[in-house]
Write a protein that holds these residues in place. Structure first.
Motif, PDB file in Angstrom:
ATOM      1  N   GLY A   1      43.102 -18.957  31.317  1.00  0.00           N
ATOM      2  CA  GLY A   1      42.714 -18.382  32.597  1.00  0.00           C
ATOM      3  C   GLY A   1      43.883 -17.738  33.321  1.00  0.00           C
ATOM      4  O   GLY A   1      43.783 -16.587  33.790  1.00  0.00           O
ATOM      5  N   GLU A   2      45.010 -18.442  33.413  1.00  0.00           N
ATOM      6  CA  GLU A   2      46.186 -17.898  34.085  1.00  0.00           C
ATOM      7  C   GLU A   2      46.730 -16.685  33.335  1.00  0.00           C
ATOM      8  O   GLU A   2      47.128 -15.681  33.949  1.00  0.00           O
TER       9      GLU A   2
ATOM     10  N   ILE B   1      36.794  -4.557  32.787  1.00  0.00           N
ATOM     11  CA  ILE B   1      37.612  -5.267  31.808  1.00  0.00           C
ATOM     12  C   ILE B   1      36.786  -6.362  31.130  1.00  0.00           C
ATOM     13  O   ILE B   1      36.049  -7.092  31.797  1.00  0.00           O
ATOM     14  N   ARG B   2      36.925  -6.450  29.823  1.00  0.00           N
ATOM     15  CA  ARG B   2      36.309  -7.531  29.060  1.00  0.00           C
ATOM     16  C   ARG B   2      37.368  -8.160  28.159  1.00  0.00           C
ATOM     17  O   ARG B   2      38.223  -7.457  27.613  1.00  0.00           O
ATOM     18  N   PHE B   3      37.295  -9.492  28.012  1.00  0.00           N
ATOM     19  CA  PHE B   3      38.252 -10.237  27.205  1.00  0.00           C
ATOM     20  C   PHE B   3      37.580 -10.806  25.957  1.00  0.00           C
ATOM     21  O   PHE B   3      36.422 -11.215  26.001  1.00  0.00           O
TER      22      PHE B   3
ATOM     23  N   GLU C   1      42.550 -27.183  22.848  1.00  0.00           N
ATOM     24  CA  GLU C   1      42.549 -27.475  24.288  1.00  0.00           C
ATOM     25  C   GLU C   1      43.852 -27.077  24.962  1.00  0.00           C
ATOM     26  O   GLU C   1      43.851 -26.650  26.124  1.00  0.00           O
ATOM     27  N   ASP C   2      44.993 -27.215  24.263  1.00  0.00           N
ATOM     28  CA  ASP C   2      46.279 -26.891  24.891  1.00  0.00           C
ATOM     29  C   ASP C   2      46.364 -25.409  25.247  1.00  0.00           C
ATOM     30  O   ASP C   2      46.932 -25.033  26.278  1.00  0.00           O
ATOM     31  N   ILE C   3      45.762 -24.566  24.426  1.00  0.00           N
ATOM     32  CA  ILE C   3      45.729 -23.135  24.724  1.00  0.00           C
ATOM     33  C   ILE C   3      44.616 -22.808  25.713  1.00  0.00           C
ATOM     34  O   ILE C   3      44.822 -22.065  26.683  1.00  0.00           O
ATOM     35  N   ASP C   4      43.446 -23.369  25.495  1.00  0.00           N
ATOM     36  CA  ASP C   4      42.302 -23.083  26.375  1.00  0.00           C
ATOM     37  C   ASP C   4      42.631 -23.357  27.839  1.00  0.00           C
ATOM     38  O   ASP C   4      42.170 -22.639  28.736  1.00  0.00           O
ATOM     39  N   ALA C   5      43.448 -24.383  28.090  1.00  0.00           N
ATOM     40  CA  ALA C   5      43.795 -24.744  29.464  1.00  0.00           C
ATOM     41  C   ALA C   5      44.658 -23.682  30.143  1.00  0.00           C
ATOM     42  O   ALA C   5      44.761 -23.661  31.375  1.00  0.00           O
TER      43      ALA C   5
ATOM     44  N   ILE D   1      46.272 -12.729  24.553  1.00  0.00           N
ATOM     45  CA  ILE D   1      45.153 -12.276  25.369  1.00  0.00           C
ATOM     46  C   ILE D   1      44.870 -10.839  24.963  1.00  0.00           C
ATOM     47  O   ILE D   1      45.753  -9.974  25.052  1.00  0.00           O
ATOM     48  N   ILE D   2      43.664 -10.578  24.504  1.00  0.00           N
ATOM     49  CA  ILE D   2      43.272  -9.226  24.118  1.00  0.00           C
ATOM     50  C   ILE D   2      42.108  -8.805  25.008  1.00  0.00           C
ATOM     51  O   ILE D   2      41.105  -9.515  25.101  1.00  0.00           O
ATOM     52  N   LEU D   3      42.273  -7.662  25.653  1.00  0.00           N
ATOM     53  CA  LEU D   3      41.239  -7.157  26.549  1.00  0.00           C
ATOM     54  C   LEU D   3      40.950  -5.694  26.241  1.00  0.00           C
ATOM     55  O   LEU D   3      41.730  -5.015  25.573  1.00  0.00           O
ATOM     56  N   VAL D   4      39.826  -5.233  26.760  1.00  0.00           N
ATOM     57  CA  VAL D   4      39.527  -3.807  26.741  1.00  0.00           C
ATOM     58  C   VAL D   4      39.180  -3.399  28.161  1.00  0.00           C
ATOM     59  O   VAL D   4      38.496  -4.132  28.889  1.00  0.00           O
ATOM     60  N   ARG D   5      39.694  -2.235  28.568  1.00  0.00           N
ATOM     61  CA  ARG D   5      39.437  -1.713  29.916  1.00  0.00           C
ATOM     62  C   ARG D   5      38.955  -0.271  29.789  1.00  0.00           C
ATOM     63  O   ARG D   5      39.529   0.512  29.026  1.00  0.00           O
ATOM     64  N   ASN D   6      37.907   0.072  30.516  1.00  0.00           N
ATOM     65  CA  ASN D   6      37.427   1.458  30.468  1.00  0.00           C
ATOM     66  C   ASN D   6      37.983   2.268  31.634  1.00  0.00           C
ATOM     67  O   ASN D   6      38.741   1.755  32.463  1.00  0.00           O
TER      68      ASN D   6
END
Length: 355
Positions: A228-229, A197-199, A221-225, A187-192
């Motif tokens: 969210g968590e 926050i944007r992913f 699909e196995d990762i996409d599921a 999971i890679i995000l950016v936060r200002n």
């Protein structure tokens, strides 16, 4: 908003700093790097570069004085070095470095936020290791609590007998129980600074010999599921650290859901594909966050993406891949092509779904 022509300092001189410096220049900023003597390839694309030890207080103070903001490009920058920079000037907060540099502290931090790391035990002696294997089982992995990356500082333990025979390093370690997983992803995000926050989309990551070999999108699909968590945990981490910039959390996709592996408080190898495959790359958004510019769109702009690392002497023939119009090559300019060393990467972009 940081005025154009301002100077951004980067602690570290590797390829991540090189790519951040390129993005900073595109946005109208100057860059000065800082690192001890070495193959500091980031200096080739920077406005200036300071070569000094991490604990050289005079050199560090002079460097900081020349910079309007300062960041880092790898997670083994000493915490004391980062804290020596004025806290209103450096990003992310050095607390992120302090947390990520100790695997035991990192796991406890993640558990405190409701995340699930692999089963683990603190190991300071051979007796501790035998007891950990007896409690958590084998196979498993013994890791140094500090300074390990790309498979370094790790020992696979296949049985209790191997644990008894191993000469445990005289440094604090942690033993991790085996995780049965279907895939690896990040999971890679950016936060200002305001907490937005944007992913980016997650990729399927493939490791070989402890080193990331390739990242693929779509992840499957196995990762996409489980994304969210995993994103919810990443958001909690970023908020708890009051993080500014790009943050990466690596996960195992398992039948029980996402299991946390490790955190990288920086731009990440598995996000290199965003240079050509996303509306705004991880490198540009890291600079935007620190410069108080609006965050860029993180949506994926390609139907399929593959990022593959180029290791060692393979860099010598990498240019031949450019005969494929979908391929983009990034040569980091490193002088010595050691076996297993990341010398560059290429990204293959497919803009339309194949029919």
């Amino acid at each position: 908003m940081l005025p154009r022509g301002s100077t951004i300092g980067i602690l570290g001189g590797g390829q991540l700093g090189r790519m951040m410096a390129t993005s900073a220049a595109q946005l109208g900023y100057k860059v000065i790097g800082y690192a001890p003597e070495g193959d500091n390839v980031g200096g080739a694309v920077s406005t200036g570069f300071v070569t000094a030890e991490w604990d050289d207080q005079a050199a560090l103070a002079a460097f900081a004085e020349r910079c309007d903001v300062v960041t880092w490009e790898f997670e083994n920058v000493p915490v004391e070095t980062a804290r020596a920079i004025d806290q209103g000037k450096i990003y992310p907060d050095p607390l992120a470095l302090e947390t990520a540099q100790d695997r035991l502290a990192e796991k406890r931090f993640i558990e405190g936020l409701g995340g699930r790391p692999a089963a683990y035990a603190k190991v300071d002696s051979s007796h501790d290791l035998v007891a950990a294997v007896d409690r958590l089982g084998a196979p498993g992995i013994l890791k140094t609590r500090r300074d390990g990356y790309d498979g370094k500082g790790q020992w696979r333990i296949g049985s209790g007998h191997e644990a008894e025979a191993l000469n445990v390093p005289e440094v604090p370690c942690v033993y991790e129980g085996f995780v049965e997983f279907d895939a690896e992803f990040s999971i890679i995000l950016v936060r200002n600074r305001e907490g937005e926050i944007r992913f980016w989309d997650s990729t399927r990551n493939v490791h070989e010999g402890g080193i990331l070999a390739a990242s693929h999108f779509p992840a499957g699909e196995d990762i996409d599921a489980q994304v969210g968590e995993a994103r919810e945990l990443a958001r909690k981490v970023a908020d708890a650290l009051k993080y500014v910039g790009v943050l990466t959390l690596e996960f195992f996709a398992t039948r029980e859901g996402p299991i946390f592996n490790e955190m990288a408080p920086r731009v990440h190898n598995s996000g290199h594909w965003t240079i050509e495959g996303a509306a705004t790359s991880q490198f540009e958004n890291h600079i935007r966050a620190g410069a108080r510019l609006p965050l860029g769109d993180t949506r994926t702009t390609a139907a399929e993406v593959e990022m593959r690392n180029i290791l060692g002497s393979d860099i010598e023939s990498a240019g031949a891949k450019l005969s494929d119009a979908r391929v983009h090559l990034h040569d980091y300019g490193k002088a010595e092509a050691k076996e297993g060393r990341k010398m560059g990467h290429f990204t293959q972009i497919t803009l339309e779904t194949r029919g």
